[in-house]
Design an enzyme around this catalytic site. Structure first.
Site: not given
Ligand code: GLN
Length: 250
Positions: A93, A127, A194
């Site tokens: 990320c 997002r 993640h």
């Protein structure tokens, strides 16, 4: 064997417990009789080629990324030389974004990147959050899936001809519309996933260990003895199903 891991900025870039990836590598190495020696590499410390078999960098918020970006750029030549020397890399990320040419953050901060990965990133309004499923083929003829979780504002555009880590089956991936996720440059992998990533994708942990061992020995990546991985397979299954239940790519 001793496998030397350089963990970049562990105190700044560790969102979603990204350091769990290191715990997985250490345990899976130990179960095969290898020792993982992990060294933190932070601000003002150098990356020297030949000193690490694997470099690891996690994710973070724009604020933490902006704090370390200039220092990371100064490590760029060392990182590039380490990769050219055959060290493996896992970048997640925020770390994945900064190993590219740069990241224009949500509040307009322009962060320089290392230029190891052929991409650029610009933050968008919305997002991109949720479970992700990828299909990938790191070794010719060996198709695998990677399941994980993404949460990023950055849209990463790969240069034409760049090799993604995988194709998005469900989720957003690099930018929400190319269908690509992550990037691969030799033994260096970057991804938005993640969760942490490796507990539910043990084959990927083993791929990285085997690349790191190849660097440590100067030989070919060894075949690692299989492990039972019952819980890991279940974690992968649940995570992949959650991604599929999102329904489609976008
Ligand atoms: N701050 C970056 C973004 O929002 C990276 C986020 C992350 O590491 N989860 O895109």
């Amino acid at each position: 064997m001793r496998i030397r891991v350089g963990h970049l900025y562990p105190e700044y870039l560790n969102i979603y417990a990204d350091r769990g990836n290191i715990a997985v590598l250490a345990r899976r190495a130990a179960l095969r009789g290898h020792e993982l020696e992990v060294t933190g590499i932070s601000v003002d410390e150098e990356v020297r080629p030949g000193e690490q078999d694997l470099l690891y960098i996690g994710g973070g918020q724009d604020r933490e990324q902006a704090l370390i970006a200039p220092d990371l750029v100064s490590k760029g030549p060392g990182i590039a030389a380490a990769v050219a020397d055959g060290a493996a890399v896992l970048a997640v990320c925020g770390g994945y974004q900064l190993l590219g040419r740069g990241y224009l953050g949500r509040h307009g901060d322009s962060m320089p990147g290392v230029g190891l990965f052929p991409h650029e990133t610009v933050a968008g309004e919305r997002r991109m959050i949720g479970d992700v499923l990828l299909e990938c083929e790191l070794e010719p003829g060996e198709r695998r899936t990677i399941a994980g979780f993404e949460n990023h504002a950055g849209r990463t555009r790969l240069d034409p001809g760049a090799v993604p880590l995988g194709l998005v089956v469900a989720g957003f991936g690099n930018d929400g519309d190319s269908g690509y996720e992550g990037v691969r440059v030799g033994r260096a992998l970057g991804t938005y996933l993640h969760g942490p990533l490796l507990p539910r994708n043990p084959w990927l942990a083993d791929w990285l260990l085997s690349q790191a061992l190849a660097h440590a020995t100067g030989g070919e990546p060894p075949e690692l003895e299989p492990l039972p991985d019952r819980l890991e397979a279940e974690a992968h299954r649940v995570s992949a199903q959650r991604a599929r239940d999102r329904g489609g790519r976008f």
